[in-house]
Design a protein around this motif. Sequence first.
Motif, PDB file in Angstrom:
ATOM      1  N   MET A  96       1.000  -1.306   0.042  1.00  0.00           N
ATOM      2  CA  MET A  96       0.005   0.101  -0.079  1.00  0.00           C
ATOM      3  C   MET A  96       0.973   1.124  -0.010  1.00  0.00           C
ATOM      4  SD  MET A  96      -3.088  -0.436   2.319  1.00  0.00           S
ATOM      5  CE  MET A  96      -4.757  -0.028   1.631  1.00  0.00           C
ATOM      6  N   THR A  97       1.996   0.984   0.331  1.00  0.00           N
ATOM      7  CA  THR A  97       2.763   2.443   0.206  1.00  0.00           C
ATOM      8  C   THR A  97       3.358   2.634  -1.204  1.00  0.00           C
ATOM      9  OG1 THR A  97       4.869   1.023   0.760  1.00  0.00           O
ATOM     10  CG2 THR A  97       3.811   1.929   2.500  1.00  0.00           C
ATOM     11  N   ASN A  98       3.026   1.845  -2.002  1.00  0.00           N
ATOM     12  CA  ASN A  98       3.435   2.263  -3.519  1.00  0.00           C
ATOM     13  C   ASN A  98       2.142   2.809  -4.169  1.00  0.00           C
ATOM     14  OD1 ASN A  98       6.012   1.143  -2.952  1.00  0.00           O
ATOM     15  ND2 ASN A  98       5.418  -0.900  -3.689  1.00  0.00           N
ATOM     16  N   LEU A  99       1.499   3.744  -3.852  1.00  0.00           N
ATOM     17  CA  LEU A  99       0.224   4.384  -4.331  1.00  0.00           C
ATOM     18  C   LEU A  99       1.275   5.365  -5.270  1.00  0.00           C
ATOM     19  CD1 LEU A  99      -2.416   4.422  -1.671  1.00  0.00           C
ATOM     20  CD2 LEU A  99      -2.178   3.017  -3.729  1.00  0.00           C
ATOM     21  N   SER A 100       0.529   5.537  -6.399  1.00  0.00           N
ATOM     22  CA  SER A 100       0.854   6.753  -7.374  1.00  0.00           C
ATOM     23  C   SER A 100       0.349   7.855  -6.725  1.00  0.00           C
ATOM     24  CB  SER A 100       0.786   6.182  -8.562  1.00  0.00           C
ATOM     25  OG  SER A 100      -0.571   6.204  -8.926  1.00  0.00           O
TER      26      SER A 100
ATOM     27  N   LYS B  64      -1.445   9.751  -8.765  1.00  0.00           N
ATOM     28  CA  LYS B  64      -2.391   9.750  -9.426  1.00  0.00           C
ATOM     29  C   LYS B  64      -3.442   8.885  -8.941  1.00  0.00           C
ATOM     30  CE  LYS B  64      -0.486  10.539 -14.085  1.00  0.00           C
ATOM     31  NZ  LYS B  64      -0.407   9.950 -15.374  1.00  0.00           N
ATOM     32  N   THR B  65      -3.291   7.867  -8.511  1.00  0.00           N
ATOM     33  CA  THR B  65      -4.433   6.893  -7.736  1.00  0.00           C
ATOM     34  C   THR B  65      -4.891   7.911  -6.302  1.00  0.00           C
ATOM     35  OG1 THR B  65      -3.122   5.072  -8.411  1.00  0.00           O
ATOM     36  CG2 THR B  65      -4.834   4.960  -6.845  1.00  0.00           C
ATOM     37  N   VAL B  66      -4.033   8.563  -5.764  1.00  0.00           N
ATOM     38  CA  VAL B  66      -4.589   9.409  -4.445  1.00  0.00           C
ATOM     39  C   VAL B  66      -5.409  10.239  -5.065  1.00  0.00           C
ATOM     40  CG1 VAL B  66      -3.567  10.556  -2.669  1.00  0.00           C
ATOM     41  CG2 VAL B  66      -2.476   8.572  -3.235  1.00  0.00           C
ATOM     42  N   ALA B  67      -4.835  11.076  -6.036  1.00  0.00           N
ATOM     43  CA  ALA B  67      -5.611  12.176  -6.463  1.00  0.00           C
ATOM     44  C   ALA B  67      -6.864  11.579  -7.001  1.00  0.00           C
ATOM     45  CB  ALA B  67      -4.995  12.764  -7.603  1.00  0.00           C
ATOM     46  N   ALA B  68      -7.100  10.480  -7.535  1.00  0.00           N
ATOM     47  CA  ALA B  68      -8.155  10.039  -7.969  1.00  0.00           C
ATOM     48  C   ALA B  68      -9.283   9.608  -6.875  1.00  0.00           C
ATOM     49  CB  ALA B  68      -8.281   8.813  -9.155  1.00  0.00           C
ATOM     50  N   ALA B  69      -8.660   9.108  -6.119  1.00  0.00           N
ATOM     51  CA  ALA B  69      -9.334   8.761  -4.788  1.00  0.00           C
ATOM     52  C   ALA B  69      -9.898  10.005  -4.165  1.00  0.00           C
ATOM     53  CB  ALA B  69      -8.653   7.875  -3.736  1.00  0.00           C
ATOM     54  N   LEU B  70      -9.237  10.918  -3.873  1.00  0.00           N
ATOM     55  CA  LEU B  70      -9.681  12.276  -3.028  1.00  0.00           C
ATOM     56  C   LEU B  70     -10.614  12.724  -4.138  1.00  0.00           C
ATOM     57  CD1 LEU B  70      -6.036  13.744  -1.899  1.00  0.00           C
ATOM     58  CD2 LEU B  70      -8.055  12.695  -0.686  1.00  0.00           C
ATOM     59  N   CYS B  71     -10.732  13.044  -5.401  1.00  0.00           N
ATOM     60  CA  CYS B  71     -11.644  13.433  -6.055  1.00  0.00           C
ATOM     61  C   CYS B  71     -13.013  12.740  -6.105  1.00  0.00           C
ATOM     62  CB  CYS B  71     -11.262  13.563  -7.639  1.00  0.00           C
ATOM     63  SG  CYS B  71      -9.907  14.784  -7.908  1.00  0.00           S
ATOM     64  N   CYS B  72     -12.789  11.220  -5.937  1.00  0.00           N
ATOM     65  CA  CYS B  72     -14.073  10.650  -5.739  1.00  0.00           C
ATOM     66  C   CYS B  72     -14.591  10.849  -4.278  1.00  0.00           C
ATOM     67  CB  CYS B  72     -13.851   9.046  -5.896  1.00  0.00           C
ATOM     68  SG  CYS B  72     -13.307   8.662  -7.407  1.00  0.00           S
ATOM     69  N   ILE B  73     -13.933  11.031  -3.402  1.00  0.00           N
ATOM     70  CA  ILE B  73     -14.430  11.284  -2.171  1.00  0.00           C
ATOM     71  C   ILE B  73     -14.986  12.719  -2.055  1.00  0.00           C
ATOM     72  CG2 ILE B  73     -13.525  11.702   0.429  1.00  0.00           C
ATOM     73  CD1 ILE B  73     -11.576   9.592  -0.105  1.00  0.00           C
ATOM     74  N   ALA B  74     -14.201  13.537  -2.738  1.00  0.00           N
ATOM     75  CA  ALA B  74     -14.959  14.899  -2.787  1.00  0.00           C
ATOM     76  C   ALA B  74     -16.057  15.052  -3.615  1.00  0.00           C
ATOM     77  CB  ALA B  74     -13.997  16.047  -3.346  1.00  0.00           C
ATOM     78  N   ALA B  75     -16.130  14.195  -4.496  1.00  0.00           N
ATOM     79  CA  ALA B  75     -17.532  14.354  -5.235  1.00  0.00           C
ATOM     80  C   ALA B  75     -18.644  13.629  -4.588  1.00  0.00           C
ATOM     81  CB  ALA B  75     -17.331  13.395  -6.534  1.00  0.00           C
ATOM     82  N   VAL B  76     -18.497  12.615  -3.762  1.00  0.00           N
ATOM     83  CA  VAL B  76     -19.473  12.136  -2.674  1.00  0.00           C
ATOM     84  C   VAL B  76     -19.800  12.864  -1.549  1.00  0.00           C
ATOM     85  CG1 VAL B  76     -19.939  10.165  -1.245  1.00  0.00           C
ATOM     86  CG2 VAL B  76     -18.732   9.549  -3.326  1.00  0.00           C
TER      87      VAL B  76
END
Length: 138
Positions: A1-5, A7-19
């Motif tokens: 889990m430490t190898n998250l890019s 882009k993946t973190v940004a996409a996850a944050l965008c999804c959380i913000a959208a929700v």
Amino acid sequence: MTNLSPKTVAAALCCIAAVAVSACKPVPFASTSVEDLMSDPVSLDGLLMKCNGAGPSMKSTDACRNARIAVERIAKQREKVELAQREAAFERNRERLRVQQEALQRQQEEAKKVDPYKLPLIPPHDAPPPAPPATANN
């Protein structure tokens, strides 16, 4: 889990913000039928409170219109029931008064009647003999 890019973190944050943003929007009222609102007074009261507290744009929605129609219909039904109850009470009182008046009239008629069996006894007196008829002797 430490190898998250990133882009993946940004996409996850965008999804959380959208929700989170979509959860903040007011949910439009589902248009409920007038009959459903009439049968569920709790929902009707809640909807009326929301409609009265909302702005003018909310008051013109179908749900608010249906709520006002349901309130009017319920009021008409209650008026009919109250009218029927008042008429029934009036008829009961009228019948009671008629019975009282008839009883009073019977009592008055009974008081006017003479019952020969209830008259006081008067002892018979010896009546004088009848006077002879007057004859003209000329």
